[in-house]
Design a protein around this motif. Structure first.
Motif, short mmCIF file in Angstrom:
data_model
loop_
_atom_site.label_atom_id
_atom_site.label_comp_id
_atom_site.label_asym_id
_atom_site.label_seq_id
_atom_site.Cartn_x
_atom_site.Cartn_y
_atom_site.Cartn_z
N ASN A 102 132.00 75.91 14.96
CA ASN A 102 131.93 76.27 16.37
C ASN A 102 130.48 76.26 16.85
OD1 ASN A 102 134.67 76.67 16.52
ND2 ASN A 102 134.56 78.87 16.11
N ARG A 103 130.27 75.77 18.06
CA ARG A 103 128.94 75.79 18.66
C ARG A 103 129.09 76.00 20.16
NH1 ARG A 103 124.91 73.76 15.25
NH2 ARG A 103 125.62 72.44 13.53
N ASN A 104 128.12 76.69 20.73
CA ASN A 104 128.10 76.87 22.17
C ASN A 104 127.55 75.62 22.85
OD1 ASN A 104 129.08 79.53 22.12
ND2 ASN A 104 127.02 80.32 21.70
N ALA A 105 128.03 75.37 24.05
CA ALA A 105 127.47 74.27 24.84
C ALA A 105 126.09 74.65 25.34
CB ALA A 105 128.39 73.95 26.01
N GLU A 106 125.28 73.64 25.62
CA GLU A 106 123.93 73.88 26.12
C GLU A 106 123.81 73.56 27.60
OE1 GLU A 106 121.13 71.79 23.68
OE2 GLU A 106 121.11 73.41 22.21
N ALA A 107 122.85 74.21 28.24
CA ALA A 107 122.57 73.95 29.65
C ALA A 107 121.85 72.62 29.82
CB ALA A 107 121.71 75.08 30.22
N GLY A 108 121.98 72.04 30.99
CA GLY A 108 121.21 70.85 31.31
C GLY A 108 119.75 71.19 31.54
N ARG A 109 118.89 70.20 31.39
CA ARG A 109 117.45 70.39 31.60
C ARG A 109 117.12 70.20 33.08
NH1 ARG A 109 113.24 72.79 28.82
NH2 ARG A 109 111.40 72.31 30.07
N ALA A 110 116.11 70.93 33.57
CA ALA A 110 115.69 70.81 34.96
C ALA A 110 115.10 69.43 35.24
CB ALA A 110 114.68 71.89 35.30
N GLY A 111 115.24 68.98 36.47
CA GLY A 111 114.61 67.74 36.90
C GLY A 111 113.10 67.91 37.05
N GLY A 112 112.39 66.80 37.03
CA GLY A 112 110.94 66.81 37.15
C GLY A 112 110.48 66.80 38.59
N SER A 113 109.19 67.07 38.78
CA SER A 113 108.59 67.12 40.12
C SER A 113 107.71 65.90 40.36
CB SER A 113 107.76 68.38 40.28
OG SER A 113 108.57 69.54 40.19
N PRO A 114 107.64 65.42 41.61
CA PRO A 114 106.74 64.30 41.88
C PRO A 114 105.26 64.68 41.82
CG PRO A 114 107.82 65.05 43.90
CD PRO A 114 108.47 65.77 42.77
N PHE A 115 104.94 65.96 42.14
CA PHE A 115 103.54 66.39 42.16
C PHE A 115 103.32 67.64 41.32
CE2 PHE A 115 104.27 64.39 46.35
CZ PHE A 115 103.38 63.32 46.24
N TRP A 116 102.16 67.67 40.70
CA TRP A 116 101.71 68.83 39.94
C TRP A 116 100.28 69.09 40.38
CZ3 TRP A 116 103.22 69.66 34.18
CH2 TRP A 116 102.56 70.74 33.63
N TYR A 117 99.99 70.34 40.73
CA TYR A 117 98.73 70.70 41.35
C TYR A 117 98.02 71.73 40.49
CZ TYR A 117 95.89 72.65 45.28
OH TYR A 117 94.90 73.11 46.10
N GLU A 172 134.95 74.96 32.30
CA GLU A 172 135.37 76.14 31.56
C GLU A 172 134.32 77.25 31.68
OE1 GLU A 172 138.38 75.90 30.66
OE2 GLU A 172 138.49 73.74 30.83
N ALA A 173 134.78 78.47 31.45
CA ALA A 173 133.94 79.64 31.68
C ALA A 173 132.70 79.68 30.81
CB ALA A 173 134.76 80.91 31.47
N ASN A 174 132.78 79.11 29.61
CA ASN A 174 131.63 79.16 28.70
C ASN A 174 130.89 77.83 28.62
OD1 ASN A 174 133.66 77.81 27.44
ND2 ASN A 174 133.64 79.03 25.56
N GLY A 175 131.02 77.01 29.65
CA GLY A 175 130.26 75.77 29.68
C GLY A 175 128.79 76.03 29.97
N GLY A 176 127.93 75.10 29.58
CA GLY A 176 126.50 75.24 29.84
C GLY A 176 126.18 75.11 31.32
N ALA A 177 125.17 75.82 31.77
CA ALA A 177 124.76 75.76 33.17
C ALA A 177 124.11 74.42 33.48
CB ALA A 177 123.78 76.89 33.48
N GLY A 178 124.19 74.01 34.72
CA GLY A 178 123.48 72.81 35.15
C GLY A 178 121.99 73.08 35.29
N GLY A 179 121.16 72.10 34.96
CA GLY A 179 119.72 72.25 35.13
C GLY A 179 119.33 72.23 36.59
N LEU A 180 118.26 72.92 36.93
CA LEU A 180 117.80 72.98 38.31
C LEU A 180 117.23 71.63 38.76
CD1 LEU A 180 115.93 76.42 38.26
CD2 LEU A 180 118.17 75.93 39.29
N GLY A 181 117.34 71.38 40.05
CA GLY A 181 116.67 70.21 40.60
C GLY A 181 115.16 70.40 40.62
N GLY A 182 114.42 69.31 40.59
CA GLY A 182 112.97 69.39 40.58
C GLY A 182 112.40 69.77 41.95
#
Length: 341
Positions: A224-239, A295-305
């Protein structure tokens, strides 16, 4: 490189700025960017850094040359008062191909810190980014699927929509994924033993990836293993803004998006699924979060960038001056999790 002369009037106090216009294309393509490796074999540019990519390290002097457009002090720091324009021409696309230290890197990084600039130069600096092309964060990778009750395997999450190299497969192990999996769909949920749900589809600049289907055939093999969340999207700019010098006014940074230009945060990866053979969540489109695994124990979606990631390089600095966005193109062609224009 087109270097202007002294004597331009400024609306800010009684000093004069030197106009300097730089093209973000590589030298080999007729531009001003010295770092050849930013141009990838797929024709896209990835992870441009200003100012470092616009001069040859170790070949700088007090006056501008063919390999360094800046006026510098005796310590090698940029010292003049500049009004800089960075042009991203039509047909150029800048994305992200790098993930390290738990961070998704930006498409275009602006480093306004005293490692490279004198405090006086930063106080009087103004930067305008003229975009006629594409500046887009990478899509997040989909969450790896899980398995519950040993006879039910979920599907992997879909990769987020964004600009990144073609992923080399799927994240293969729980809790570990890196540069080669940016934008990838999540792996199916079994590490040894059947059943196996389907992996999520990769995200591309054209579309987000769909989540993979689950599988619920009876089989007691595996763990048995838990599902993982998605990774967040990247940003066009970093300051990277001024480190520890709160008395210095933050430089002006204006982004102008012209007709045909597009500026987006990457979509988050979809979450993996675990129970009842549920499907993984779909990756998010530009600047939006991925869908959680079913399903209730699915991984969360990653945030948008977000459009901009601000990185203070000193604990004493907690805020940086926001970018100003001006959109001359179609509404919605500048979009991140934090704002849309």
């Amino acid at each position: 490189m087109r270097l202007g002369s002294l004597g331009i009037n400024s609306t800010h106090q009684n000093f004069k700025r030197i106009p300097l216009r730089l093209n973000c294309l590589a030298i080999s393509a007729g531009g001003d960017m010295q770092t050849a490796s930013r141009l990838n074999a797929d024709g896209n540019y990835y992870n441009i850094i200003f100012p470092e990519d616009f001069y040859v390290s170790g070949d700088v002097g007090p006056l501008p040359t063919s390999t360094d457009p800046f006026i510098r002090d005796l310590d090698g720091k940029i010292s003049a008062h500049y009004d800089i324009e960075l042009d991203v021409p039509a047909g150029q696309a800048i994305g992200n191909a790098f993930f390290a230290y738990g961070l998704t890197f930006p498409s275009l990084r602006i480093r306004l810190i005293t490692n490279f600039w004198t405090p006086d130069a930063l106080r009087h600096l103004r930067i305008t980014i003229n975009n006629y092309g594409v500046i887009c964060g990478s899509g997040g990778w989909g969450g790896t699927a899980g398995r519950i009750n040993k006879d039910v395997s979920g599907g992997g999450g879909g990769g987020g929509r964004g600009l990144h190299p073609v992923p080399s497969g799927h994240p293969k192990t729980y809790g570990s994924a890196g540069t080669t999996y940016i934008g990838a769909g999540g792996k199916y949920g079994v590490m040894g033993g059947a059943p196996q749900g389907a992996s999520g589809a990769k995200g591309t600049f054209a579309s987000a990836g769909a989540g993979g289907a689950g599988e619920d055939d009876a089989d007691e093999a595996g763990v048995n293993r838990n599902a993982e969340a998605g990774r967040a999207g990247g940003s066009p700019f970093w300051y990277d803004f001024i480190d520890g010098l709160k008395h210095i006014e933050q430089p002006e940074v204006v982004v102008k998006n012209y007709v045909g230009g597009q500026i987006y945060g990457g979509g988050g990866g979809g979450g993996g699924s675990t129970s009842a053979g549920g499907a993984g969540g779909a990756g998010g489109t530009f600047g939006t979060s991925g869908t959680a695994g079913t399903e209730a124990n699915g991984g969360a979606g990653g945030l948008g960038g977000t459009l901009v990631v601000k990185v203070p390089l000193s604990p004493s600095v907690t805020t940086g001056r926001d970018f100003t966005f001006i959109n001359y193109s179609t509404a919605g062609t500048i979009k991140g999790r934090d704002a849309e224009y």
